[in-house]
Design a protein around this motif. Structure first.
Motif, PDB file in Angstrom:
ATOM      1  N   GLY A 151       4.515  88.821 100.554  1.00 34.35           N
ATOM      2  CA  GLY A 151       5.727  88.388 100.346  1.00 34.35           C
ATOM      3  C   GLY A 151       6.880  89.337 100.569  1.00 34.35           C
ATOM      4  N   ALA A 152       6.466  90.678 100.291  1.00 36.02           N
ATOM      5  CA  ALA A 152       7.768  91.617 100.627  1.00 36.02           C
ATOM      6  C   ALA A 152       7.714  91.896 102.190  1.00 36.02           C
ATOM      7  CB  ALA A 152       7.228  93.097  99.996  1.00 36.02           C
ATOM      8  N   SER A 153       6.655  91.763 102.827  1.00 34.70           N
ATOM      9  CA  SER A 153       6.767  91.717 104.190  1.00 34.70           C
ATOM     10  C   SER A 153       7.633  90.649 104.767  1.00 34.70           C
ATOM     11  CB  SER A 153       5.590  92.074 105.095  1.00 34.70           C
ATOM     12  OG  SER A 153       4.634  92.960 104.503  1.00 34.70           O
ATOM     13  N   LEU A 154       7.376  89.602 104.336  1.00 35.90           N
ATOM     14  CA  LEU A 154       8.074  88.253 104.951  1.00 35.90           C
ATOM     15  C   LEU A 154       9.555  88.205 104.493  1.00 35.90           C
ATOM     16  CD1 LEU A 154       7.384  85.530 106.159  1.00 35.90           C
ATOM     17  CD2 LEU A 154       6.931  84.670 103.908  1.00 35.90           C
ATOM     18  N   ARG A 155       9.890  88.845 103.336  1.00 33.37           N
ATOM     19  CA  ARG A 155      11.340  89.052 103.118  1.00 33.37           C
ATOM     20  C   ARG A 155      11.790  89.976 103.847  1.00 33.37           C
ATOM     21  NH1 ARG A 155       9.538  90.051  97.789  1.00 33.37           N
ATOM     22  NH2 ARG A 155      10.266  92.205  97.891  1.00 33.37           N
ATOM     23  N   ALA A 156      11.337  91.067 104.316  1.00 32.29           N
ATOM     24  CA  ALA A 156      11.855  91.748 105.282  1.00 32.29           C
ATOM     25  C   ALA A 156      12.143  91.320 106.587  1.00 32.29           C
ATOM     26  CB  ALA A 156      10.877  93.263 105.301  1.00 32.29           C
ATOM     27  N   LEU A 212       3.888  89.848 111.001  1.00 28.40           N
ATOM     28  CA  LEU A 212       3.790  90.810 109.749  1.00 28.40           C
ATOM     29  C   LEU A 212       2.675  91.552 110.054  1.00 28.40           C
ATOM     30  CD1 LEU A 212       3.610  87.683 107.062  1.00 28.40           C
ATOM     31  CD2 LEU A 212       5.686  89.298 108.017  1.00 28.40           C
ATOM     32  N   ALA A 213       2.979  93.054 110.045  1.00 25.69           N
ATOM     33  CA  ALA A 213       2.129  94.069 110.433  1.00 25.69           C
ATOM     34  C   ALA A 213       2.104  95.182 109.418  1.00 25.69           C
ATOM     35  CB  ALA A 213       2.280  94.719 111.806  1.00 25.69           C
ATOM     36  N   ALA A 214       2.218  94.841 108.009  1.00 28.72           N
ATOM     37  CA  ALA A 214       2.514  95.785 107.025  1.00 28.72           C
ATOM     38  C   ALA A 214       1.447  96.112 106.128  1.00 28.72           C
ATOM     39  CB  ALA A 214       3.668  95.400 106.087  1.00 28.72           C
ATOM     40  N   GLY A 215       0.234  95.185 106.154  1.00 25.32           N
ATOM     41  CA  GLY A 215      -0.880  95.454 105.323  1.00 25.32           C
ATOM     42  C   GLY A 215      -1.658  96.784 105.573  1.00 25.32           C
ATOM     43  N   ALA A 216      -2.236  97.283 104.364  1.00 26.41           N
ATOM     44  CA  ALA A 216      -3.031  98.280 104.581  1.00 26.41           C
ATOM     45  C   ALA A 216      -4.524  98.214 105.069  1.00 26.41           C
ATOM     46  CB  ALA A 216      -3.176  98.932 103.016  1.00 26.41           C
ATOM     47  N   GLY A 217      -4.883  97.068 104.943  1.00 31.84           N
ATOM     48  CA  GLY A 217      -6.461  96.776 105.436  1.00 31.84           C
ATOM     49  C   GLY A 217      -7.333  97.341 104.606  1.00 31.84           C
ATOM     50  N   VAL A 259       5.896  82.546 112.267  1.00 31.64           N
ATOM     51  CA  VAL A 259       5.417  83.456 111.461  1.00 31.64           C
ATOM     52  C   VAL A 259       3.983  83.803 111.944  1.00 31.64           C
ATOM     53  CG1 VAL A 259       4.844  84.390 109.204  1.00 31.64           C
ATOM     54  CG2 VAL A 259       7.076  83.313 109.622  1.00 31.64           C
ATOM     55  N   LEU A 260       3.860  85.014 112.435  1.00 29.89           N
ATOM     56  CA  LEU A 260       2.322  85.211 112.959  1.00 29.89           C
ATOM     57  C   LEU A 260       1.877  86.444 112.200  1.00 29.89           C
ATOM     58  CD1 LEU A 260       4.367  85.150 115.518  1.00 29.89           C
ATOM     59  CD2 LEU A 260       2.143  84.792 116.740  1.00 29.89           C
ATOM     60  N   LEU A 261       0.629  86.531 111.996  1.00 29.41           N
ATOM     61  CA  LEU A 261      -0.085  87.720 111.159  1.00 29.41           C
ATOM     62  C   LEU A 261      -0.740  88.587 112.232  1.00 29.41           C
ATOM     63  CD1 LEU A 261      -1.863  85.545 108.367  1.00 29.41           C
ATOM     64  CD2 LEU A 261       0.464  86.217 108.526  1.00 29.41           C
ATOM     65  N   LEU A 315       8.891  92.839 114.201  1.00 21.05           N
ATOM     66  CA  LEU A 315       7.694  93.464 114.000  1.00 21.05           C
ATOM     67  C   LEU A 315       7.911  94.065 112.546  1.00 21.05           C
ATOM     68  CD1 LEU A 315       4.555  93.962 114.608  1.00 21.05           C
ATOM     69  CD2 LEU A 315       5.543  96.150 114.971  1.00 21.05           C
ATOM     70  N   VAL A 316       7.289  93.529 111.446  1.00 23.74           N
ATOM     71  CA  VAL A 316       7.642  93.965 110.162  1.00 23.74           C
ATOM     72  C   VAL A 316       6.418  95.259 109.922  1.00 23.74           C
ATOM     73  CG1 VAL A 316       7.662  93.767 107.667  1.00 23.74           C
ATOM     74  CG2 VAL A 316       8.385  92.224 109.310  1.00 23.74           C
ATOM     75  N   THR A 317       6.490  96.439 109.760  1.00 20.12           N
ATOM     76  CA  THR A 317       5.461  97.255 109.411  1.00 20.12           C
ATOM     77  C   THR A 317       5.609  97.810 108.006  1.00 20.12           C
ATOM     78  OG1 THR A 317       7.079  99.391 109.842  1.00 20.12           O
ATOM     79  CG2 THR A 317       5.894  98.408 111.667  1.00 20.12           C
ATOM     80  N   GLY A 318       4.502  98.534 107.719  1.00 26.45           N
ATOM     81  CA  GLY A 318       4.219  98.787 106.371  1.00 26.45           C
ATOM     82  C   GLY A 318       3.384 100.223 106.200  1.00 26.45           C
ATOM     83  N   SER A 319       2.272  99.847 106.167  1.00 23.00           N
ATOM     84  CA  SER A 319       1.207 100.991 106.166  1.00 23.00           C
ATOM     85  C   SER A 319       1.089 101.464 107.412  1.00 23.00           C
ATOM     86  CB  SER A 319      -0.355 100.531 105.535  1.00 23.00           C
ATOM     87  OG  SER A 319      -0.300 100.290 104.287  1.00 23.00           O
TER      88      SER A 319
END
Length: 207
Positions: free
Chosen positions: A96-101, A17-22, A115-117, A57-61
């Motif tokens: 949750g959205a990142s995990l779903r993706a 999970l690598a989508a957070g904005a931090g 599941v790794l952060l 790898l799940v991306t976001g920000s």
């Protein structure tokens, strides 16, 4: 019931999970330097050390930059064929959205997924096969425990994957683990890398 032998023949996967904005970090957290490379490389390295045949790898920000760093790292490590990158368009909703993706992108034959952060760069690779052993012994999920605290990564069995696909808000995978009781295997370790995460710039020291 699935036998241990059948599980060994099935395919393990990993979701990073690598989508957070931090936001608490001030942004661009996963691109910050840690241990000689961008922070995200720590979690990716642990995923590549796992028995997972597919690493999602799940991306976001900062999606394009994080993806570029991940691809370059995977190629340097000779792991490019295992890496798949998906983007969580609704990542602002929460983990949750990142995990779903990530869960929706799992291969159909997945026996279980780590599941790794992305902001946990010190996961001890020695814990990974121990989590698999717990699953092969019949657990529905397995997680490390250090000093009485449950840590990461968590390995989810096939029966829980639908729960991951329905994750919502910031709860992430907690609802998938709720109520498992003894079917959640807790694997003891003295390595606090299973607890260490980076929230703020002062956390970046690898010491």
């Amino acid at each position: 019931m699935t036998t241990g032998a059948a599980r060994k023949e099935a395919s393990w996967s990993a979701i990073v999970l690598a989508a957070g904005a931090g936001r608490r970090f001030g942004g661009r957290k996963l691109l910050a330097p840690f241990g000689g490379g961008p922070l995200i490389e720590g979690a990716l390295g642990a995923a590549f050390a796992s028995p997972a045949s597919t690493i999602i790898l799940v991306t976001g920000s900062d999606a394009e930059e994080v993806a570029a760093v991940a691809r370059a790292f995977a190629e340097r490590e000779g792991q490019g064929a295992r890496l798949r990158i998906v983007h969580a368009a609704d990542h602002a909703e929460g983990m949750g959205a990142s995990l779903r993706a990530g869960a929706e992108a799992l291969p159909a034959d997945t026996a279980g997924t780590f599941v790794l952060l992305g902001d946990m760069p010190k996961v001890p690779v020695a814990i990974l096969p121990r989590l698999v052993e717990a699953m092969e012994a019949g657990a529905a999920a397995a997680a490390p425990v250090c000093g009485g605290r449950r840590g990461h990564p968590v390995l989810f069995g096939a029966e829980l994957l639908d729960h991951l696909r329905q994750a919502a808000g910031d709860e992430g995978a907690r609802t998938a683990l709720a109520g498992l009781g003894p079917r959640l295997a807790l694997v003891e370790t003295n390595d606090d890398g299973v607890l260490f995460d980076v929230d703020r710039p002062e956390d970046l020291s690898p010491a």
